[in-house]
Each structure stands twice: as structure tokens, then as C-alpha cells.
Design a protein around this motif. Structure first.
Motif, PDB file in Angstrom:
ATOM      1  N   PHE A 130     -67.037 -33.204  19.682  1.00 17.96           N
ATOM      2  CA  PHE A 130     -66.936 -31.771  19.397  1.00 17.96           C
ATOM      3  C   PHE A 130     -68.313 -31.123  19.365  1.00 17.96           C
ATOM      4  O   PHE A 130     -68.549 -30.096  19.997  1.00 17.96           O
ATOM      5  CB  PHE A 130     -66.200 -31.550  18.067  1.00 17.96           C
ATOM      6  CG  PHE A 130     -66.090 -30.099  17.689  1.00 17.96           C
ATOM      7  CD1 PHE A 130     -65.017 -29.332  18.135  1.00 17.96           C
ATOM      8  CD2 PHE A 130     -67.066 -29.491  16.917  1.00 17.96           C
ATOM      9  CE1 PHE A 130     -64.925 -27.986  17.808  1.00 17.96           C
ATOM     10  CE2 PHE A 130     -66.983 -28.144  16.586  1.00 17.96           C
ATOM     11  CZ  PHE A 130     -65.915 -27.396  17.031  1.00 17.96           C
ATOM     12  N   SER A 131     -69.213 -31.731  18.608  1.00 14.30           N
ATOM     13  CA  SER A 131     -70.528 -31.109  18.455  1.00 14.30           C
ATOM     14  C   SER A 131     -71.296 -31.134  19.769  1.00 14.30           C
ATOM     15  O   SER A 131     -72.041 -30.202  20.084  1.00 14.30           O
ATOM     16  CB  SER A 131     -71.331 -31.761  17.328  1.00 14.30           C
ATOM     17  OG  SER A 131     -71.485 -33.133  17.547  1.00 14.30           O
ATOM     18  N   ASN A 171     -63.671 -37.797  11.362  1.00 20.04           N
ATOM     19  CA  ASN A 171     -63.551 -38.743  12.469  1.00 20.04           C
ATOM     20  C   ASN A 171     -64.862 -38.649  13.249  1.00 20.04           C
ATOM     21  O   ASN A 171     -65.122 -37.677  13.954  1.00 20.04           O
ATOM     22  CB  ASN A 171     -62.351 -38.347  13.341  1.00 20.04           C
ATOM     23  CG  ASN A 171     -62.205 -39.236  14.553  1.00 20.04           C
ATOM     24  OD1 ASN A 171     -63.183 -39.748  15.100  1.00 20.04           O
ATOM     25  ND2 ASN A 171     -60.974 -39.419  14.985  1.00 20.04           N
ATOM     26  N   ASP A 172     -65.662 -39.667  13.090  1.00 16.68           N
ATOM     27  CA  ASP A 172     -67.008 -39.639  13.645  1.00 16.68           C
ATOM     28  C   ASP A 172     -66.998 -39.440  15.157  1.00 16.68           C
ATOM     29  O   ASP A 172     -67.740 -38.613  15.690  1.00 16.68           O
ATOM     30  CB  ASP A 172     -67.706 -40.964  13.303  1.00 16.68           C
ATOM     31  CG  ASP A 172     -69.203 -40.855  13.525  1.00 16.68           C
ATOM     32  OD1 ASP A 172     -69.837 -40.087  12.784  1.00 16.68           O
ATOM     33  OD2 ASP A 172     -69.708 -41.507  14.450  1.00 16.68           O
ATOM     34  N   PHE A 180     -69.908 -28.226  21.788  1.00 16.97           N
ATOM     35  CA  PHE A 180     -70.322 -26.957  21.170  1.00 16.97           C
ATOM     36  C   PHE A 180     -71.812 -26.718  21.381  1.00 16.97           C
ATOM     37  O   PHE A 180     -72.246 -25.653  21.819  1.00 16.97           O
ATOM     38  CB  PHE A 180     -69.988 -26.998  19.669  1.00 16.97           C
ATOM     39  CG  PHE A 180     -70.213 -25.708  18.935  1.00 16.97           C
ATOM     40  CD1 PHE A 180     -69.149 -24.867  18.658  1.00 16.97           C
ATOM     41  CD2 PHE A 180     -71.478 -25.333  18.501  1.00 16.97           C
ATOM     42  CE1 PHE A 180     -69.338 -23.671  17.965  1.00 16.97           C
ATOM     43  CE2 PHE A 180     -71.681 -24.142  17.814  1.00 16.97           C
ATOM     44  CZ  PHE A 180     -70.603 -23.311  17.554  1.00 16.97           C
ATOM     45  N   CYS A 181     -72.598 -27.729  21.061  1.00 15.65           N
ATOM     46  CA  CYS A 181     -74.058 -27.553  21.040  1.00 15.65           C
ATOM     47  C   CYS A 181     -74.635 -27.422  22.441  1.00 15.65           C
ATOM     48  O   CYS A 181     -75.639 -26.712  22.635  1.00 15.65           O
ATOM     49  CB  CYS A 181     -74.720 -28.694  20.270  1.00 15.65           C
ATOM     50  SG  CYS A 181     -74.229 -28.733  18.522  1.00 15.65           S
ATOM     51  N   LEU A 239     -66.039 -35.891  16.019  1.00 20.21           N
ATOM     52  CA  LEU A 239     -67.106 -34.945  15.690  1.00 20.21           C
ATOM     53  C   LEU A 239     -68.284 -35.050  16.651  1.00 20.21           C
ATOM     54  O   LEU A 239     -68.912 -34.038  16.995  1.00 20.21           O
ATOM     55  CB  LEU A 239     -67.582 -35.161  14.250  1.00 20.21           C
ATOM     56  CG  LEU A 239     -66.712 -34.485  13.203  1.00 20.21           C
ATOM     57  CD1 LEU A 239     -66.966 -35.076  11.825  1.00 20.21           C
ATOM     58  CD2 LEU A 239     -66.975 -32.976  13.183  1.00 20.21           C
ATOM     59  N   GLN A 240     -68.583 -36.258  17.070  1.00 18.35           N
ATOM     60  CA  GLN A 240     -69.625 -36.446  18.080  1.00 18.35           C
ATOM     61  C   GLN A 240     -69.284 -35.642  19.323  1.00 18.35           C
ATOM     62  O   GLN A 240     -70.113 -34.904  19.861  1.00 18.35           O
ATOM     63  CB  GLN A 240     -69.745 -37.934  18.492  1.00 18.35           C
ATOM     64  CG  GLN A 240     -70.356 -38.841  17.450  1.00 18.35           C
ATOM     65  CD  GLN A 240     -71.873 -38.701  17.374  1.00 18.35           C
ATOM     66  OE1 GLN A 240     -72.450 -37.852  18.040  1.00 18.35           O
ATOM     67  NE2 GLN A 240     -72.493 -39.511  16.529  1.00 18.35           N
TER      68      GLN A 240
END
Lengths: 317, 317
Positions: free
Chosen positions: B100-101, B93-94, B104-105, B97-98
């Protein structure tokens, strides 16, 4: 999208651009610079219903969760030392945990690994193992292949996929082949000794977790070369050969994963050393083709053309 | 059974008894000897429906999956450097993930972490992060407390649990408190600077992930001492104090986790240094009791006795 490009897309630039990360996301494992050596790190996850069927033997799951990480280290030519384990389970089950830890710890002991930490959580059965170690004399990446180099694979291919067919009653071989194929699926042998021995000779390496076509494809892409492989030269076990005799084809050997053999490239001048190494280790190493300047993967040999249509390894999504 | 005893039971003797494992399974993170320093390793997993509700904000999940590991490093007084991420998702799921990352990042960048590897797999949403780093001048364990030492906690307790109550509409505070409590649940602040600063002063430390009673209990057990804490001295935020005024009690502050504050012990003679350190860092540090020769945890103070009945932190199974 494959695991590779997913990590590539979202996480390549993640966090700080530390100068001590020698090789980060995108290969089989990471290399980080420590004051007096290189640390090697990797992580791999097994999920029930995806990587192993519900009800699979707990000891086999424990074994394999570590083995697939050791296989990444083999592909790097690195020495694994320490592991952490993140274990998610629907419930605490003493019998299951006994089996799981027995399978995990026996392989850890055999390979000199110390489990140094981890986490247990409640949820659908998921096993994530992280492995840390060091590289001594150097390491193998996916990106070191040049054109006009030989392509090799260790052991035999397709057995694990055929084992899954046995499990699903899609293929019913004789009992000896049945046992052999199931053990190839449940208990892959990480090629640690081979990976370490290849350090002076190989130019690039990857472990075959998703299938030869897919994993060799990663190696070719990372090295910016192409390849021609001869389908007739794929190393097949006696059990797989009997499957061919009963009307099977080479699809499983080409395009399905879970064998955890090594695929590597080496300059033509190193061929004798690699054959000698195979003899020393009593391990079959087969030359299956050549890298090419032109990118892309071409399959030659009997019925080779039919495999030239898109065949893919296991896709994570 | 708690996570602690589960790992203790099944994995303490796992694999090889390597001489270079200085501190293995059983503390917040592991210490391994490398040729020129100590490597620190830990791993923690978040599971949808257990550690965060289905539909939780993806950036918050990304943030928290790293934050809970950083909190383990804070409790060791160690410096995190490299992370691996094992991400299991039902589908690609783009948008998710966008988010989430990004979560996280951003935290990785703020704390100087490089993500060096990982794995993505298909399955129920599970996020497992492994963190690797080094310890400089030494480290804090759970097992260093002696009798007659002060017990401290950082920040305030119970806010994350109250945040979960808000999310579940079990508690409806004013909008400012609502936002504050939710952010305490979604975005815990790992106390890395505090952990490092405590190295010369504290005798033992743990992060509060499962609740004060449970996590202090681990520290006491590992140190083979007991404790008396004064329930009136638990540090409560203004938002929590308003919850008390509306008829709430101190249960969430005592026995529920997710605050990721540090709980630590120190010799009485270090009290002034610890107060000075708190002032320097502009962080509340509260002395809440004393360790005792007699084992067990006793709760004193107003209504203290009522908490002496079995109250437990979050239990993993």
C-alpha cells in the motif's frame, strides 16, 4: 503496533521531501509553511464498534468526530479553521444524518470551524475528519520536554473509561455520576483555549486520547527524557472518587483513553504562571510529576509499584 | 441520493460562515483564502467491496487512493502539495502495508506531494485521503459554463468499467486488451498538467469519477445550462472499439465511472488553443458536444435516443 510507530515506520519518508513541511508525520498535527504563515493539518477517524458502540447517538458521533481533531489542535496550541469530512455509511439514513450533522455542526460553529469539503461513501460506518488551521505565535510539539521539568494534566482523568463501563453495565453508579461519566465519554471538551494559552509556558504537549501512560510515553520518547509520576496526584473527578470508594482503582485514570485532556511539561520556573492560567480559565491543572534524564516512565506513590508492571493505553492493533 | 446532494443538503451551512472560504462544499475541492494566496483542500475515500474488490492489490489501492484526490485537483487546475491519510484496517498486515505505502508513496513522489499526517484505526478496510494545495493563477469550477460552449473530454472513456468487467470475468478480451483495461481501472492517470494548462481556456471542469452522464450532469446543474452530446464522438480506446466489434455498446463509456478523465467546457473561440494544447501534451482531447440554454442533457447520434432513457452514473446510495 501502535498508531504512532505504524505511521512512523511506513510513512515518514513518504512522497517528496518538501522544504515547506516544518513538522510532518509523527506529532498531533502537521505544520506546513505557507508564504505568510504556518498551516496546521491533522486527521482522525472514528470507526463504529471500535471508537463508539453500534447504535451510539448520531449527534454524539458527529460531535466527537470533530472534537477529537480539535483536541489535536489544542495539543499544538494552534487555531483550527477549516475541516473536511469523509463519511462512510452502510445506507443513507435521514434521521441519523440529521443527528450527526447537528452534533458536528454545533461544535463547528462553537469553535469557528468551516466545513469546506468531504466525501460520502457506502460501507461500514466510519467517520474521518481532517482539520486545517494556522499557528500564530508558535506551536507546541511532543518533542520539546527537557529533564527536570514539571508534568501537568488538565481536567480529570479516567471519566471517559468509567463512562464506557457504565454503558457496558460493568459499573452502576448513582444517576448523577452516571450522566456525568457518559457525557465525558460522548462529549469530550477539546482544550483549545488552554493549548493556545500554554504557548509561552509549556515545553511539550500531547492530548490524552489513548491513556496517560501511553500518550505521556509518546511525549517522553519524542523528547528523549523519562518521567516519574505520582499516582496519588492524578486528578480524579468526584464521580471517579466515589468509584474508588466502592473498591475501584486508578487503572482507568492511568491507562485508558478518550478523556481528551492535555498532558504537558513546563520548566519549574513557569509553575506560578501555569497556576494563574488555570485560575483564570477556571480549569483544574494538576502537577503530577517530573521529567527525568533517565528514560522510561516510573510510577510512584500509593500502590505505585503495582502500576510499574506493563500497563498500556489503547492499542490500535 | 448522490454524494453531491447529500453533502449539499446536510453540510452546506455547516459551522461558521467564514469570510475566508472562497469556495466551500459542493465542488471538487475547496478554496480558502490565506493571507497571501488560496489554499485548495479536498478529501476522497475508497472502501473495500465498494470502490475496489476484496483482495485487490495493495499497491494499486495505495496508488488509487491518492490518484482520485489528485484528479479532483486536476479538475480545479490547482497544485496539490500536502496530503493526510486516514487508514482503517481490520488488522495490521506488514505485507499489505508495504504494498500500500509503495503504491501511495510512489505516486506522491511523482506528483510532488508530501504526506504530512494521518490516522490509522482498526475496522473494515477504508482509505480516506485529504489533499491540500494552492491555486496560482485562478481555478476551474463546475459552475462556470455558459450556453453555446463546446464540451470536451480528455483521454478515452469506459476503459475502467470494461476493466471491472474483465476482473469479474464478464468480458474476456485478448490478453493485451485485458492488461490495458485492468491498468486503466487500477492506475488511473490524474490529469494534473491538463487541468493547470486549461486555466486560461476552459470555463468549467469536473473529473469523471462517477460516469460522464452523471458528472457532466453536475457541471450542467452547477452552471445552470443544458447540453447535447453526440454519442458517436465519445473517445473510445482501441480496446473499447474491439469490445464494440464483439457486440458491446457505449453504456460503459457514457454512464460508468472510474476513468478519472477531465470533462470541461470552453468558449467556441478557444477551440484552436485547446487543440494545440492537446497536441503539445500528446493527449487526446475530444469535443463531444455543446452546452445549451435549455437545461437537461440530450444524447444525439447513432442510437443516441436509446440513451435518452434514464442512465445514471455510479450512485453512492
Amino acid at each position: 503496533m501502535s498508531e504512532f510507530s505504524l505511521i512512523e515506520r511506513y510513512f515518514r519518508q513518504c512522497g517528496t521531501g518538501r522544504a515547506d513541511v516544518v513538522l510532518g508525520v509523527g506529532d498531533d498535527a502537521a505544520i506546513v509553511d505557507i508564504s505568510s504563515g504556518k498551516l496546521v493539518v491533522c486527521a482522525d477517524t472514528l470507526v463504529e464498534g471500535v471508537h463508539f458502540p453500534a447504535g451510539a447517538d448520531a449527534a454524539d458521533i458527529g460531535y466527537k468526530s470533530l472534537a477529537v481533531n480539535l483536541s489535536d489542535f489544542a495539543a499544538m496550541g494552534a487555531s483550527p479553521k477549516w475541516a473536511t469530512l469523509a463519511l462512510t455509511m452502510t445506507q443513507e439514513n435521514d434521521h441519523w444524518l440529521q443527528g450527526f450533522s447537528q452534533g458536528f455542526c454545533a461544535l463547528a460553529a462553537d469553535t469557528g470551524i468551516a466545513l469546506v469539503g468531504g466525501d460520502t461513501t457506502r460501507g461500514p460506518l466510519t467517520v474521518s475528519v481532517q482539520l486545517i488551521g494556522e499557528s500564530g505565535a508558535g506551536w507546541l510539539t511532543r518533542s520539546g520536554a527537557l529533564a527536570e521539568q514539571r508534568i501537568y494534566v488538565s481536567g480529570s482523568l479516567g471519566d471517559a473509561a468509567l463512562g464506557l463501563q457504565c454503558l457496558q453495565k460493568e459499573y452502576v453508579p448513582g444517576s448523577e455520576d452516571h450522566d456525568y461519566l457518559l457525557s465525558r465519554l460522548a462529549r469530550p471538551q477539546p482544550r483549545l483555549a488552554l493549548g493556545a494559552a500554554l504557548l509561552p509556558w509549556a515545553s511539550a504537549a500531547i492530548d490524552i486520547s489513548d491513556g496517560l501512560v501511553s500518550d505521556l510515553g509518546h511525549l517522553l520518547q519524542a523528547s528523549d527524557v523519562g518521567a516519574v509520576i505520582d499516582v496519588r496526584k492524578l486528578p480524579l473527578s468526584p464521580a471517579y472518587q466515589r468509584y474508588l470508594e466502592h473498591g475501584g482503582n486508578r487503572d482507568f485514570a492511568l491507562s485508558f483513553g478518550d478523556d481528551y485532556e492535555l498532558c504537558f511539561t513546563a520548566p519549574a520556573g513557569h509553575h506560578q504562571q501555569i497556576l494563574a492560567l488555570a485560575a483564570d480559565m477556571k480549569l483544574t491543572i494538576s502537577a503530577i510529576g517530573w521529567t527525568t534524564q533517565d528514560t522510561g516512565l516510573r510510577l510512584d506513590g500509593e500502590h505505585g509499584a503495582e502500576y510499574a508492571s506493563p500497563v498500556c493505553g489503547y492499542r490500535h492493533f
